[in-house]
Motif scaffolding. Structure first.
Motif, PDB file in Angstrom:
ATOM      1  N   ASP A  30     -12.954 -14.708  -2.468  1.00  0.00           N
ATOM      2  CA  ASP A  30     -12.399 -13.588  -3.225  1.00  0.00           C
ATOM      3  C   ASP A  30     -12.843 -13.597  -4.681  1.00  0.00           C
ATOM      4  O   ASP A  30     -12.752 -12.577  -5.373  1.00  0.00           O
ATOM      5  CB  ASP A  30     -10.866 -13.620  -3.154  1.00  0.00           C
ATOM      6  CG  ASP A  30     -10.278 -14.900  -3.734  1.00  0.00           C
ATOM      7  OD1 ASP A  30     -10.715 -15.993  -3.332  1.00  0.00           O
ATOM      8  OD2 ASP A  30      -9.383 -14.802  -4.598  1.00  0.00           O
ATOM      9  N   THR A  54     -17.853  -8.578  -6.850  1.00  0.00           N
ATOM     10  CA  THR A  54     -17.472  -7.501  -5.917  1.00  0.00           C
ATOM     11  C   THR A  54     -16.261  -7.870  -5.071  1.00  0.00           C
ATOM     12  O   THR A  54     -15.767  -7.039  -4.320  1.00  0.00           O
ATOM     13  CB  THR A  54     -18.609  -6.991  -4.997  1.00  0.00           C
ATOM     14  OG1 THR A  54     -18.932  -7.963  -3.999  1.00  0.00           O
ATOM     15  CG2 THR A  54     -19.857  -6.639  -5.812  1.00  0.00           C
ATOM     16  N   ALA A  99     -15.534 -10.222  -2.524  1.00  0.00           N
ATOM     17  CA  ALA A  99     -15.489 -10.680  -1.128  1.00  0.00           C
ATOM     18  C   ALA A  99     -16.794 -11.370  -0.762  1.00  0.00           C
ATOM     19  O   ALA A  99     -17.745 -11.428  -1.552  1.00  0.00           O
ATOM     20  CB  ALA A  99     -15.227  -9.508  -0.175  1.00  0.00           C
ATOM     21  N   LYS A 117     -18.945 -10.284   1.324  1.00  0.00           N
ATOM     22  CA  LYS A 117     -19.971  -9.336   1.748  1.00  0.00           C
ATOM     23  C   LYS A 117     -21.215  -9.344   0.864  1.00  0.00           C
ATOM     24  O   LYS A 117     -22.325  -9.062   1.332  1.00  0.00           O
ATOM     25  CB  LYS A 117     -19.393  -7.918   1.786  1.00  0.00           C
ATOM     26  CG  LYS A 117     -18.274  -7.713   2.803  1.00  0.00           C
ATOM     27  CD  LYS A 117     -18.778  -7.762   4.226  1.00  0.00           C
ATOM     28  CE  LYS A 117     -17.685  -7.374   5.218  1.00  0.00           C
ATOM     29  NZ  LYS A 117     -18.159  -7.381   6.614  1.00  0.00           N
ATOM     30  N   THR A 136     -18.861   1.106   6.393  1.00  0.00           N
ATOM     31  CA  THR A 136     -17.884   0.182   5.820  1.00  0.00           C
ATOM     32  C   THR A 136     -16.498   0.545   6.333  1.00  0.00           C
ATOM     33  O   THR A 136     -16.230   1.709   6.643  1.00  0.00           O
ATOM     34  CB  THR A 136     -17.931   0.198   4.272  1.00  0.00           C
ATOM     35  OG1 THR A 136     -17.209  -0.924   3.764  1.00  0.00           O
ATOM     36  CG2 THR A 136     -17.350   1.490   3.700  1.00  0.00           C
ATOM     37  N   GLN A 153     -15.365  -3.218   1.321  1.00  0.00           N
ATOM     38  CA  GLN A 153     -15.980  -4.350   0.629  1.00  0.00           C
ATOM     39  C   GLN A 153     -17.481  -4.423   0.888  1.00  0.00           C
ATOM     40  O   GLN A 153     -18.258  -4.722  -0.015  1.00  0.00           O
ATOM     41  CB  GLN A 153     -15.305  -5.657   1.033  1.00  0.00           C
ATOM     42  CG  GLN A 153     -13.909  -5.827   0.474  1.00  0.00           C
ATOM     43  CD  GLN A 153     -13.838  -5.791  -1.037  1.00  0.00           C
ATOM     44  OE1 GLN A 153     -12.968  -5.142  -1.602  1.00  0.00           O
ATOM     45  NE2 GLN A 153     -14.746  -6.455  -1.712  1.00  0.00           N
ATOM     46  N   ASN A 174     -11.907   1.201  -3.618  1.00  0.00           N
ATOM     47  CA  ASN A 174     -13.281   0.829  -3.282  1.00  0.00           C
ATOM     48  C   ASN A 174     -14.196   2.046  -3.189  1.00  0.00           C
ATOM     49  O   ASN A 174     -15.390   1.952  -3.490  1.00  0.00           O
ATOM     50  CB  ASN A 174     -13.322   0.035  -1.974  1.00  0.00           C
ATOM     51  CG  ASN A 174     -13.131  -1.447  -2.197  1.00  0.00           C
ATOM     52  OD1 ASN A 174     -13.210  -1.938  -3.314  1.00  0.00           O
ATOM     53  ND2 ASN A 174     -12.866  -2.186  -1.129  1.00  0.00           N
ATOM     54  N   ALA A 222      -6.999 -10.060   0.305  1.00  0.00           N
ATOM     55  CA  ALA A 222      -7.258  -8.877   1.124  1.00  0.00           C
ATOM     56  C   ALA A 222      -6.409  -8.959   2.381  1.00  0.00           C
ATOM     57  O   ALA A 222      -6.099 -10.056   2.864  1.00  0.00           O
ATOM     58  CB  ALA A 222      -8.735  -8.805   1.504  1.00  0.00           C
ATOM     59  N   GLY A 231     -11.656 -12.281   0.911  1.00  0.00           N
ATOM     60  CA  GLY A 231     -11.674 -11.186  -0.047  1.00  0.00           C
ATOM     61  C   GLY A 231     -10.380 -11.085  -0.822  1.00  0.00           C
ATOM     62  O   GLY A 231      -9.333 -11.590  -0.403  1.00  0.00           O
ATOM     63  N   LYS A 258      -8.084  -3.920  -3.541  1.00  0.00           N
ATOM     64  CA  LYS A 258      -8.325  -2.685  -2.803  1.00  0.00           C
ATOM     65  C   LYS A 258      -7.105  -2.247  -1.979  1.00  0.00           C
ATOM     66  O   LYS A 258      -6.984  -1.071  -1.624  1.00  0.00           O
ATOM     67  CB  LYS A 258      -9.517  -2.870  -1.861  1.00  0.00           C
ATOM     68  CG  LYS A 258      -9.258  -3.881  -0.752  1.00  0.00           C
ATOM     69  CD  LYS A 258     -10.458  -4.163   0.112  1.00  0.00           C
ATOM     70  CE  LYS A 258     -10.160  -5.207   1.187  1.00  0.00           C
ATOM     71  NZ  LYS A 258      -9.083  -4.841   2.103  1.00  0.00           N
TER      72      LYS A 258
END
Length: 407
Positions: free
Chosen positions: A86, A90, A92, A94, A117, A121, A152, A356, A384, A388
């Motif tokens: 996390d 950005t 996360a 990903k 998506t 993320q 996001n 997340a 993450g 968000k």
């Protein structure tokens, strides 16, 4: 710490045992073969590896730390550790594979990155990578998820990406994948479909896994430095399965380490369309160009699915996860919506870390292991951060946790 790019699986045809492969139109197969060739060249290229390592360190902020969650550990009587993905740029895991895919696209002379998506993320990470390397970016996202993950969506647009709504079916992740594939088929020459997980036709399950393996490579060294031993248990949430494969890969040969993947049980495991527990309740089938476990109806079509976490509501799963399930190396369990939300608040209020909702499924399962008497250490991938999800959680669950309104 270096990535591991050499593994026994998949084979040359992209199979992990009976799962994986490439079930796509002949004209698209040539494009996939070109991507496979480019990736194999890149992973053997010291300059590519050096550039990726530079970006991981100076752009992403790797290595991400391991944190001993002492308050949580004390409360549940089990040592619990978090791999802090996390904290990446950005928010996360990903970004790990998005940077790799963007560099490959640039090397291949592509003009645009295209992707789906769910939670947003992957979209944010890909829009970030596209901006960095100078490529256009189209992100397909279900209408439901656009409303649910609005922060996001704003980030993607600020970064210059086009966010295109998927308006059919349940208007969530599966439909976003459908829409992105359809758009990609119209121009596979100038675009690279940067798949957001360890799914899709070969080489994507292999390629995304390899880029994500930095998570486990770091964690293996960090945990031993911190504790003098390996963790007794690994835990990670599984939708498509990229964060889980990222953590698991470095430990697969360590038989002393128990590995747990956590699927979304949603609102009900007994009702079709109310969960996305693919490995727990699905069966082998072909979807989106690859063979894996999937949730399908009597006609063999993908079932409707649900999860409170937008990044987990997918009716299939990465083919290597299917292989690991059948081999017995990884145990796959579930956490339901309410357990995930409870864990979301538990970690927030116990450790000062807002996860997340996807990652909260792993937190929930780690707590369940502890409550069931697991005394060994647990290392979970906090894949993450929850920025968000804040608006959605407060609107739908805030009253239950003493939050009546947003200020």
């Amino acid at each position: 710490m270096k990535n591991t790019f050499e593994h026994a699986l998949p084979n040359a045809q992209g199979y992990f045992g009976e799962y994986g492969g490439s079930f796509i139109p002949e004209e698209l197969q040539k494009v996939m073969d070109d991507i496979n060739t480019a990736y194999n060249e890149c992973r053997q290229d010291p300059e590519f590896q050096s550039e990726l390592a530079r970006l991981y360190k100076h752009f992403v902020g790797r290595p991400s730390p391991i944190f001993h969650a002492e308050n949580l550990s004390k409360k549940y009587g089990t040592p619990i550790y978090l791999k802090r993905e996390d904290l990446n740029h950005t928010g996360a895991h990903k970004i790990n594979h998005c940077l790799g895919e963007a560099l490959i696209a640039k090397k291949m002379g592509k003009q645009k990155l295209i992707a789906e998506t769910g939670a947003g993320q992957h979209g944010v990470a890909l829009a970030t990578a596209a901006a960095l390397v100078g490529l256009e970016c189209d992100i397909y996202m279900g209408e439901v998820d656009i409303a649910k993950e609005h922060p996001n969506v704003v980030r993607m647009r600020i970064l210059g990406a086009n966010v295109i709504p998927a308006t059919h079916g349940r208007k969530t992740l599966k439909e976003a994948v459908d829409a992105a594939f359809e758009a990609y088929l119209k121009d596979p020459i100038n675009q690279l479909y940067a798949i957001g997980s360890v799914v899709g036709p070969h080489p994507f399950p292999m390629m995304v896994r390899d880029f994500q393996s930095i998570i486990g490579n770091e964690a293996r060294v960090q945990f031993q430095e911190m504790t003098g031993t390996l963790p007794d248990n690994l835990v990670a949430c599984v939708g498509g399965g990229s964060n889980a494969m990222g953590l698991f890969t470095a430990f697969l040969e360590d038989k002393s380490v128990a590995i747990h993947g956590v699927e979304p049980a949603g609102r009900s495991l007994t009702q079709v369309g109310e969960h996305a527990a693919t490995l727990s309740l699905g069966e082998p089938g072909v979807m989106h160009g690859f063979k894996s476990y999937m949730l399908k109806d009597e006609q063999g079509e993908p079932q409707l699915v649900h999860s409170v976490a937008s990044g987990l509501d997918y009716p299939s799963v990465g083919p290597q996860h299917s292989y690991l399930k059948d081999s017995g190396r990884v145990q796959y369990g579930t956490a339901n919506d309410q357990e995930a939300i409870d864990a979301f608040f538990e970690l927030s209020r116990c450790e000062g870390i807002i996860p997340a909702i996807e990652s909260a499924h792993a937190v929930a399962y780690a707590i369940k292991l502890a409550q069931q008497g697991e005394q060994g250490s647990i290392l979970l991938n906090l894949s993450g951060r929850g920025d968000k999800d804040i608006d959605f959680v407060v609107e739908n669950y805030g009253c239950d946790y003493g939050i009546e309104s947003l200020i």
